[in-house]
Design an enzyme around this catalytic site. Structure first.
Site, PDB file in Angstrom:
ATOM      1  N   SER A 234      -5.013 -13.868 -69.913  1.00 26.76           N
ATOM      2  CA  SER A 234      -6.341 -14.484 -70.073  1.00 26.76           C
ATOM      3  C   SER A 234      -6.487 -14.876 -71.527  1.00 26.76           C
ATOM      4  O   SER A 234      -5.916 -14.215 -72.413  1.00 26.76           O
ATOM      5  CB  SER A 234      -7.426 -13.469 -69.711  1.00 26.76           C
ATOM      6  OG  SER A 234      -8.690 -13.928 -70.165  1.00 26.76           O
TER       7      SER A 234
ATOM      8  N   TYR B 270     -10.590  -5.056 -70.635  1.00 26.91           N
ATOM      9  CA  TYR B 270      -9.943  -6.262 -70.102  1.00 26.91           C
ATOM     10  C   TYR B 270      -9.130  -6.939 -71.196  1.00 26.91           C
ATOM     11  O   TYR B 270      -7.969  -7.276 -71.006  1.00 26.91           O
ATOM     12  CB  TYR B 270     -11.020  -7.204 -69.554  1.00 26.91           C
ATOM     13  CG  TYR B 270     -10.498  -8.436 -68.867  1.00 26.91           C
ATOM     14  CD1 TYR B 270     -10.013  -8.372 -67.559  1.00 26.91           C
ATOM     15  CD2 TYR B 270     -10.491  -9.677 -69.504  1.00 26.91           C
ATOM     16  CE1 TYR B 270      -9.546  -9.502 -66.916  1.00 26.91           C
ATOM     17  CE2 TYR B 270     -10.024 -10.813 -68.860  1.00 26.91           C
ATOM     18  CZ  TYR B 270      -9.560 -10.726 -67.567  1.00 26.91           C
ATOM     19  OH  TYR B 270      -9.089 -11.847 -66.926  1.00 26.91           O
TER      20      TYR B 270
HETATM   21  N1  NAD Z   1     -11.207 -16.658 -62.879  1.00 29.00           N
HETATM   22  C1  NAD Z   1     -11.185 -16.683 -64.189  1.00 29.00           C
HETATM   23  O1  NAD Z   1     -12.068 -17.241 -64.860  1.00 29.00           O
HETATM   24  C2  NAD Z   1     -10.031 -16.016 -64.888  1.00 29.00           C
HETATM   25  C3  NAD Z   1      -9.927 -16.192 -66.273  1.00 29.00           C
HETATM   26  C4  NAD Z   1      -8.877 -15.590 -66.929  1.00 29.00           C
HETATM   27  C5  NAD Z   1      -7.952 -14.854 -66.241  1.00 29.00           C
HETATM   28  N2  NAD Z   1      -8.074 -14.698 -64.897  1.00 29.00           N
HETATM   29  C6  NAD Z   1      -7.057 -13.878 -64.207  1.00 29.00           C
HETATM   30  O2  NAD Z   1      -6.678 -14.451 -62.961  1.00 29.00           O
HETATM   31  C7  NAD Z   1      -6.218 -13.400 -62.100  1.00 29.00           C
HETATM   32  C8  NAD Z   1      -6.928 -13.291 -60.752  1.00 29.00           C
HETATM   33  O3  NAD Z   1      -7.478 -14.416 -60.344  1.00 29.00           O
HETATM   34  P1  NAD Z   1      -7.923 -14.614 -58.849  1.00 29.00           P
HETATM   35  O4  NAD Z   1      -8.980 -15.642 -58.914  1.00 29.00           O
HETATM   36  O5  NAD Z   1      -6.759 -14.856 -57.967  1.00 29.00           O
HETATM   37  O6  NAD Z   1      -8.613 -13.204 -58.432  1.00 29.00           O
HETATM   38  P2  NAD Z   1      -8.920 -12.696 -56.995  1.00 29.00           P
HETATM   39  O7  NAD Z   1      -9.764 -11.502 -57.182  1.00 29.00           O
HETATM   40  O8  NAD Z   1      -9.472 -13.794 -56.137  1.00 29.00           O
HETATM   41  O9  NAD Z   1      -7.519 -12.275 -56.392  1.00 29.00           O
HETATM   42  C9  NAD Z   1      -6.871 -11.186 -56.816  1.00 29.00           C
HETATM   43  C10 NAD Z   1      -6.299 -10.460 -55.625  1.00 29.00           C
HETATM   44  O10 NAD Z   1      -5.782  -9.275 -56.190  1.00 29.00           O
HETATM   45  C11 NAD Z   1      -5.963  -8.257 -55.244  1.00 29.00           C
HETATM   46  N3  NAD Z   1      -5.928  -6.961 -55.917  1.00 29.00           N
HETATM   47  C12 NAD Z   1      -6.868  -6.407 -56.706  1.00 29.00           C
HETATM   48  N4  NAD Z   1      -6.458  -5.211 -57.115  1.00 29.00           N
HETATM   49  C13 NAD Z   1      -5.237  -4.992 -56.574  1.00 29.00           C
HETATM   50  C14 NAD Z   1      -4.302  -3.931 -56.640  1.00 29.00           C
HETATM   51  N5  NAD Z   1      -4.555  -2.820 -57.339  1.00 29.00           N
HETATM   52  N6  NAD Z   1      -3.124  -4.068 -55.979  1.00 29.00           N
HETATM   53  C15 NAD Z   1      -2.860  -5.169 -55.249  1.00 29.00           C
HETATM   54  N7  NAD Z   1      -3.721  -6.200 -55.135  1.00 29.00           N
HETATM   55  C16 NAD Z   1      -4.893  -6.123 -55.809  1.00 29.00           C
HETATM   56  C17 NAD Z   1      -7.308  -8.524 -54.608  1.00 29.00           C
HETATM   57  O11 NAD Z   1      -7.389  -7.915 -53.323  1.00 29.00           O
HETATM   58  C18 NAD Z   1      -7.326 -10.046 -54.548  1.00 29.00           C
HETATM   59  O12 NAD Z   1      -6.907 -10.530 -53.291  1.00 29.00           O
HETATM   60  C19 NAD Z   1      -6.493 -12.098 -62.823  1.00 29.00           C
HETATM   61  O13 NAD Z   1      -5.334 -11.634 -63.446  1.00 29.00           O
HETATM   62  C20 NAD Z   1      -7.552 -12.499 -63.827  1.00 29.00           C
HETATM   63  O14 NAD Z   1      -7.611 -11.604 -64.903  1.00 29.00           O
HETATM   64  C21 NAD Z   1      -9.090 -15.260 -64.214  1.00 29.00           C
END
Ligand code: NAD
Length: 264
Positions: A148, A161
């Site tokens: 991120s 985070y």
């Molecule tokens: N959306 C943003 O603005 C943004 C910005 C910067 C970074 N990110 C990063 O993007 C990534 C996630 O994005 P996303 O939109 O796909 O999120 P999301 O929550 O839609 O999907 C993440 C998936 O991870 C699964 N998950 C959570 N904990 C888990 C665990 N312990 N073991 C296995 N699975 C697990 C959840 O069930 C979910 O299906 C993250 O690493 C987040 O930090 C997002």
């Protein structure tokens, strides 16, 4: 067909329910569209299955596997399952990341701090340490960790985070250097403000504001004037996973509409 015949693992291939597509799901779909066989890993198997159905409807190949990245033995089981089902591991894409419960240093609980580091840092660590021996034996492989821009720019409420993502960047570069001679590349993508359910539904609830208002507020903070979508992250991941990026390793790539390079 930029990933033709490649075997890919997408960890966190389901998604938080909501109005838009999540980063993991979009990346898994794009990898399959480009010819990869994709192992869809999530602790929420039903959500990974939804991704599988979307891929199969388009004629792609995917299978699901339930695992919690905080449990090292389950990460090993993911690697074994990929080798068993697809015969190899060309791409490991670590998408899982959480931020719920994070606060400023004096507010964040020890429990939340440890939980966030466990998921965001130890999870990718476990996945990588089990996948790398397979990749070394193949003399090839690509690892992409979803970090991120919080890793390189402070926000007071993102204590755990930010620390987890900064450490993930460091881990990624260590892996890159230690494994370059084995033909393994490791890079991190640093998304900025992305319009995904985790960011919008989660934060709208936390801040007690309307979703649309939050979308507009976040868009105004980006030099390009709007948030990115999960597809923007997915296309960066596709490039890094493909042979087009064969000389690129140890890179921390912002996908943020210019946000992280703005001063003031
Ligand atoms: N959306 C943003 O603005 C943004 C910005 C910067 C970074 N990110 C990063 O993007 C990534 C996630 O994005 P996303 O939109 O796909 O999120 P999301 O929550 O839609 O999907 C993440 C998936 O991870 C699964 N998950 C959570 N904990 C888990 C665990 N312990 N073991 C296995 N699975 C697990 C959840 O069930 C979910 O299906 C993250 O690493 C987040 O930090 C997002």
């Amino acid at each position: 067909m930029r990933l033709m015949d490649k075997a890919a693992i997408v960890v966190g291939a389901g998604q938080t329910p909501g109005h838009a597509i999540g980063n993991g799901r979009a990346t898994a779909i794009l990898f399959a569209r480009e010819g990869a066989r994709v192992l869809l890993v999530d602790r929420d198997l039903a959500s990974a299955d939804e991704t599988r159905v979307l891929i199969e409807r388009e004629g792609g190949t995917a299978s699901t596997f339930r695992a919690d990245v905080t449990v090292d033995s389950q990460c090993k089981a993911v690697v074994d399952a990929c080798v068993e089902r697809f015969g190899r591991i060309d791409v490991l894409h670590n998408n899982v990341g959480i931020g719920a419960g994070d606060q400023s240093i004096t507010e964040v609980s020890e429990e939340a701090f440890v939980r966030i580091l466990n998921v965001n840092l130890k999870g990718p660590f476990s996945m990588c340490r089990h996948a790398i021996p397979v990749m070394r034996a193949q003399k090839s492989g690509v690892i992409t960790n979803i970090s991120s821009i919080a890793a390189v720019a402070a926000t007071t409420t993102l204590t755990a985070y930010r620390a987890s993502k900064a450490a993930l960047n460091a881990l990624t570069q260590n892996i890159a250097i230690d494994n370059a001679a084995y033909g393994i590349r490791a890079n991190a993508i640093m998304p900025g403000l992305i319009d995904t359910p985790m960011a919008i539904e989660g934060n709208a609830k936390r801040l007690n504001i309307d979703k649309q208002e939050l979308i507009e507020q976040r868009g105004k903070r980006v030099p390009m004037g709007h948030m990115g979508s999960a597809w923007d992250v997915a296309y960066a991941a596709l490039f890094l996973a493909s042979d087009e990026a064969k000389f690129i390793t140890g890179v921390l790539l912002p996908v943020d509409g210019g946000q992280s390079c703005r001063v003031g």
